[in-house]
Design a protein around this motif. Structure first.
Motif, mmCIF file in Angstrom:
data_model
loop_
_atom_site.group_PDB
_atom_site.id
_atom_site.type_symbol
_atom_site.label_atom_id
_atom_site.label_comp_id
_atom_site.label_asym_id
_atom_site.label_seq_id
_atom_site.Cartn_x
_atom_site.Cartn_y
_atom_site.Cartn_z
ATOM 1 N N MET A 1 0.830 -1.205 0.000
ATOM 2 C CA MET A 1 0.000 0.000 0.000
ATOM 3 C C MET A 1 0.868 1.260 0.000
ATOM 4 S SD MET A 1 -3.481 0.353 0.579
ATOM 5 C CE MET A 1 -4.418 1.828 0.361
ATOM 6 N N LEU A 4 2.374 2.075 -3.290
ATOM 7 C CA LEU A 4 1.351 2.547 -4.210
ATOM 8 C C LEU A 4 1.081 4.028 -3.982
ATOM 9 C CD1 LEU A 4 -1.125 1.936 -6.095
ATOM 10 C CD2 LEU A 4 -2.387 1.650 -3.974
ATOM 11 N N ILE A 5 0.980 4.361 -2.718
ATOM 12 C CA ILE A 5 0.527 5.704 -2.416
ATOM 13 C C ILE A 5 1.645 6.728 -2.521
ATOM 14 C CG2 ILE A 5 -0.298 7.060 -0.451
ATOM 15 C CD1 ILE A 5 -2.276 4.634 -0.174
ATOM 16 N N TYR A 8 1.820 8.925 -5.680
ATOM 17 C CA TYR A 8 0.783 9.871 -6.064
ATOM 18 C C TYR A 8 1.358 11.118 -6.707
ATOM 19 C CZ TYR A 8 -3.229 7.715 -4.164
ATOM 20 O OH TYR A 8 -4.259 6.855 -3.959
ATOM 21 N N ARG A 110 -19.763 6.873 -11.842
ATOM 22 C CA ARG A 110 -18.316 6.876 -12.047
ATOM 23 C C ARG A 110 -17.971 7.315 -13.466
ATOM 24 N NH1 ARG A 110 -14.292 5.605 -9.194
ATOM 25 N NH2 ARG A 110 -15.507 4.440 -7.683
ATOM 26 N N LEU A 114 -15.512 10.483 -14.446
ATOM 27 C CA LEU A 114 -14.212 10.264 -15.097
ATOM 28 C C LEU A 114 -13.973 11.304 -16.186
ATOM 29 C CD1 LEU A 114 -14.083 6.379 -15.632
ATOM 30 C CD2 LEU A 114 -12.711 7.726 -14.046
ATOM 31 N N THR B 86 -15.485 8.497 -4.599
ATOM 32 C CA THR B 86 -16.069 7.256 -4.113
ATOM 33 C C THR B 86 -17.426 7.605 -3.539
ATOM 34 O OG1 THR B 86 -13.897 6.403 -3.609
ATOM 35 C CG2 THR B 86 -15.737 5.263 -2.619
ATOM 36 N N LEU B 123 -3.638 -2.714 -7.084
ATOM 37 C CA LEU B 123 -4.673 -2.152 -6.202
ATOM 38 C C LEU B 123 -5.445 -3.245 -5.473
ATOM 39 C CD1 LEU B 123 -5.998 0.792 -8.363
ATOM 40 C CD2 LEU B 123 -5.186 0.983 -6.027
ATOM 41 N N SER B 126 -3.361 -4.368 -2.670
ATOM 42 C CA SER B 126 -3.308 -3.397 -1.568
ATOM 43 C C SER B 126 -4.591 -3.395 -0.756
ATOM 44 C CB SER B 126 -3.106 -1.985 -2.094
ATOM 45 O OG SER B 126 -2.215 -1.960 -3.138
ATOM 46 N N PHE B 127 -5.710 -3.698 -1.415
ATOM 47 C CA PHE B 127 -6.983 -3.634 -0.717
ATOM 48 C C PHE B 127 -7.466 -5.005 -0.257
ATOM 49 C CE2 PHE B 127 -6.861 0.505 -2.528
ATOM 50 C CZ PHE B 127 -7.614 1.287 -1.694
ATOM 51 N N ASP B 149 -14.540 0.017 -4.703
ATOM 52 C CA ASP B 149 -14.945 1.331 -5.174
ATOM 53 C C ASP B 149 -13.842 2.359 -4.906
ATOM 54 O OD1 ASP B 149 -16.878 2.706 -6.464
ATOM 55 O OD2 ASP B 149 -17.919 3.334 -4.660
ATOM 56 N N SER B 153 -11.338 4.533 -7.496
ATOM 57 C CA SER B 153 -11.134 5.984 -7.465
ATOM 58 C C SER B 153 -9.660 6.348 -7.430
ATOM 59 C CB SER B 153 -11.781 6.609 -6.239
ATOM 60 O OG SER B 153 -13.013 6.040 -5.988
ATOM 61 N N LEU B 154 -8.806 5.376 -7.066
ATOM 62 C CA LEU B 154 -7.389 5.692 -6.911
ATOM 63 C C LEU B 154 -6.585 5.373 -8.156
ATOM 64 C CD1 LEU B 154 -6.839 4.388 -3.276
ATOM 65 C CD2 LEU B 154 -7.424 6.675 -4.057
ATOM 66 N N ILE B 161 -9.321 13.345 -3.162
ATOM 67 C CA ILE B 161 -10.227 12.195 -3.109
ATOM 68 C C ILE B 161 -11.484 12.566 -2.335
ATOM 69 C CG2 ILE B 161 -10.484 9.823 -2.281
ATOM 70 C CD1 ILE B 161 -7.347 9.730 -2.514
ATOM 71 N N THR B 181 -7.437 2.057 5.912
ATOM 72 C CA THR B 181 -7.150 2.341 4.505
ATOM 73 C C THR B 181 -7.107 3.846 4.268
ATOM 74 O OG1 THR B 181 -8.365 0.350 3.964
ATOM 75 C CG2 THR B 181 -7.877 1.850 2.158
ATOM 76 N N THR B 184 -3.986 5.382 5.562
ATOM 77 C CA THR B 184 -2.835 5.135 4.694
ATOM 78 C C THR B 184 -2.807 6.123 3.541
ATOM 79 O OG1 THR B 184 -3.367 2.844 5.144
ATOM 80 C CG2 THR B 184 -1.548 3.257 3.637
ATOM 81 N N LEU B 185 -3.986 6.381 2.990
ATOM 82 C CA LEU B 185 -4.097 7.346 1.895
ATOM 83 C C LEU B 185 -3.572 8.697 2.333
ATOM 84 C CD1 LEU B 185 -7.690 6.928 0.487
ATOM 85 C CD2 LEU B 185 -5.532 6.447 -0.622
ATOM 86 N N SER B 190 -2.368 12.454 0.134
ATOM 87 C CA SER B 190 -3.559 12.851 -0.610
ATOM 88 C C SER B 190 -4.383 13.833 0.214
ATOM 89 C CB SER B 190 -4.441 11.644 -0.892
ATOM 90 O OG SER B 190 -3.693 10.609 -1.417
#
Ligand SMILES: Nc1ncnc2c1ncn2[C@@H]1O[C@H](COP(=O)(O)OP(=O)(O)O)[C@@H](O)[C@H]1O
Ligand SMILES: [Mg+2]
Lengths: 272, 338
Positions: A1, A4-5, A8, A110, A114, B86, B123, B126-127, B149, B153-154, B161, B181, B184-185, B190
């Motif tokens: 995680m 990944l973050i 950004y 969604r 987008l 989300t 992803l 990670s989730f 979901d 969005s990520l 977000i 979660t 962590t973001l 973010s």
């Protein structure tokens, strides 16, 4: 995680003003792929384009054949081309109800959020539907051939008629796409769709010669876009001629798209 | 076009009407980069509507909103490149698998098929959804949907977000996972705008909170500021021996300087605390006086109390009053202090 973050991007990124043509096409094809996967998982979506052509072709030929053309075989050039146009129209009608149902689901929120072309979620499923029109047209022609239909236009004429049917289905589907973006419920789209579909199909030379109808009805028949498609298909498949009817059919279909595609996109984005 | 402002969200006088009903009635918001901003309010307060206007999902009837300095009304396409949304209800495709959903969104965002599959895999891992990758969403639990979901969005790695009630309807355990979660973001830098009906959720996650009610912002500040504006925490004690209630009250008054509220028939002593840390002093005082207790817990004001204090009326909707698992309460068991 964490990995990944940590990657950004910060907010200082270049932003595009609008989606380009290439992006729009690629997004439309992606949405077409989504519609295709869903179609394959939900075989009910093929009922109208399989059972209807099989049933209607056989049924109408045997019921009306004797009365209208003397015998079934001489009625086939009329009924096969008529059914082609009719199935294209009914198959395209499903686009409206499906879009309405789809739009009520969360996933459309969604799509709206987008950064994609507004037309992609509307045009994508319409592209996937080409498969449905293709199946309907093929089945109708095959059933006709099995019943003894011998098209005068030969292989080339039949292929041209087949392609025109698919194009007509895709074009007419924009009318129903627009209804799907305007009306509030799938039931409403279905109901209004029927009210549009019936006069368009039956007030045309699909099943009976125009001359047998009253004068005042013939005026409507003349301007009905379905009539244009039927005349063109007959010229192509039964005679193998590329006549002015074919040109008019193509112009008519293009006009429907030119009017209803922008209307649909406008009404879809207005609700944002 | 690039963005330069220090504010992630800047909105003033936002209005949304549905017919003659005004759902959002002139809301101002300023959210700084890198902060978690909570919008707290009961059901029907206008949280979702506000979020949707900021996310280009609903037209803004009046007022002005900018995301990283980009005007939402004038440049929706740009705003969509900056925000990951989300929603309150999962916005993924029920008939597709988790992987198909993420690849679809990735492709729409302009990734190659290969890149979209890689991002989707990363992803899902990670989730904690990798086992469910090939399952259709219709077979997912509520918590899994929410996580998928959020994952969706990520995909575009948005700098901002929006999370609309990320834990409403989740059981306490799944709720805790969702909180982790989100933390962590935030640790990754973010900026997050989250809405919630629960004071404890805002308390746990948000740097600053705006309280909205009936489409109007009624208060704004840190969670501490909100709570102190409303009142104090309360230490709820239950004595082993009911006859000692009066003695206990005297001891408590000596420690805190305030008279506690008593329920003698139940052996209960409720102590208002200016500061939750004073609870330990009260317990130590009681121990020295030889008074034994069966339970003790410190309770922060509930959302209902916050609302009552801020608006003069309750939250109307019964389910929004307190969080389902009561995790506001920091339970202190007697054995631990004794
Ligand atoms: N599309 C709509 N049409 C009519 N009323 C709506 C619509 N969306 C929301 N509302 C109303 O606006 C108010 C605020 O709704 P919402 O923003 O969803 O509240 P919250 O998210 O805080 O629970 C509610 O009273 C709701 O009934
Ligand atoms: Mg809501």
């Amino acid at each position: 995680m964490a990995a990944l973050i940590s990657t950004y991007a910060v907010a200082d990124r270049p932003l595009k003003a609008r989606p380009g043509v290439g992006e729009t096409i690629s997004q439309t094809l992606t949405m077409a792929r989504r519609a295709y996967i869903k179609m394959m998982r939900n075989p009910e979506q093929f009922f109208d384009v399989t059972i209807q052509p099989l049933l209607f072709t056989a049924m109408f030929a045997y019921i009306f054949g004797g009365a209208i053309s003397g015998d079934v075989k001489s009625y086939l050039p009329t009924i096969i081309t008529g059914i082609l146009a009719q199935t294209a129209l009914t198959a395209s009608m499903a686009r409206g109800t499906q879009l309405r149902e789809d739009m009520d689901k969360g996933v459309f929120d969604r799509f709206k959020a987008l950064p994609i072309a507004r037309i992609a979620p509307l045009a994508g499923p319409a592209v996937a539907d080409l498969l449905r029109y293709g199946i309907a047209a093929t089945l109708t022609i095959v059933v006709g051939l099995l019943m003894g239909y011998r098209p005068g236009g030969g292989v080339g004429g039949v292929l041209a008629g087949w392609a025109l049917t698919i194009f007509a289905g895709w074009s007419l589907s924009w009318i129903f796409t627009w209804l799907g973006t305007v009306l509030k419920t799938a039931g409403g789209v279905q109901g209004l769709g029927m009210m549009i579909m019936f006069p368009l199909t039956f007030l045309s030379p699909a099943f009976v010669p125009k001359e047998t109808m009253p004068d005042w009805l013939q005026h409507f028949v003349d301007v009905n876009p379905v009539t244009l498609v039927i005349n063109a298909t007959r010229d192509l498949m039964n005679a193998g001629d590329v006549t002015m009817s074919v040109v008019w059919a193509l112009v008519g279909c293009a006009a429907v798209v030119a009017i209803f595609a922008p209307l649909s996109v406008w009404s879809y984005s207005k609700k944002l | 076009m690039t963005t330069t402002t220090e504010l992630a969200v800047s909105a003033s006088g936002l209005v949304k009407t549905f017919g003659d009903f005004t759902a959002v009635d002139g809301i101002d918001l300023e959210i700084r980069r890198g902060e978690v901003f909570g919008v707290l309010g009961p059901n029907g307060a206008g949280k979702t509507t506000t979020l949707k206007m900021l996310a280009t999902l609903l037209p803004i009837d009046a007022g002005k909103a900018e995301i990283f300095g980009v005007d939402v009304k004038a440049h929706p396409h740009q705003v969509r490149q900056l925000v990951g949304v989300t929603g309150q209800y999962a916005s993924v495709d029920e008939n597709l698998t988790a992987t198909e959903n993420l690849v679809l969104f990735g492709r729409l965002l302009g990734m190659s098929g290969k890149a979209a599959r890689a991002a989707s895999e990363e992803l899902l891992e990670s989730f904690g959804l990798q086992e469910a990758a090939k399952r259709q969403i219709s077979k997912f639990s509520g918590g899994m949907r929410r996580r998928l979901d959020l994952a969706a969005s990520l995909l575009s790695r948005p700098p901002l977000i929006f999370l609309d009630e990320p834990t409403t309807g989740l059981d306490p355990r799944t709720r805790g996972q969702m909180w982790d979660t989100i933390r962590t973001l935030v640790a990754g830098g973010s900026t997050v705008l989250l809405t919630t009906q629960y004071l404890d959720e805002a308390d746990q996650l948000a740097d600053r909170i705006a309280v909205i009610d009936r489409g109007v912002k009624v208060a704004e500040g840190t969670s501490e500021q909100l709570k102190t504006s409303v009142g104090n925490s309360t230490l709820h004690l239950r004595l082993s021996d009911k006859t000692q209630v009066a003695t206990a009250a005297a001891v408590v008054e000596k420690v805190t300087g305030d008279r506690p509220v008593l329920t003698p028939e139940a052996g209960g002593v409720n102590v208002p605390l200016a500061d939750a840390d004073r609870a330990a002093d009260v317990l130590i005082g009681l121990r020295h006086a030889g008074i034994s207790i069966t339970t003790a817990n410190v309770q922060q004001p509930t959302l209902d109390e916050v609302f009552l204090a801020l608006t003069g009326h309750g939250t109307d909707s019964p389910e929004s009053a307190v969080s389902p698992d009561n995790s506001v309460n920091s339970d202190i068991h007697t054995e631990e202090v004794a």
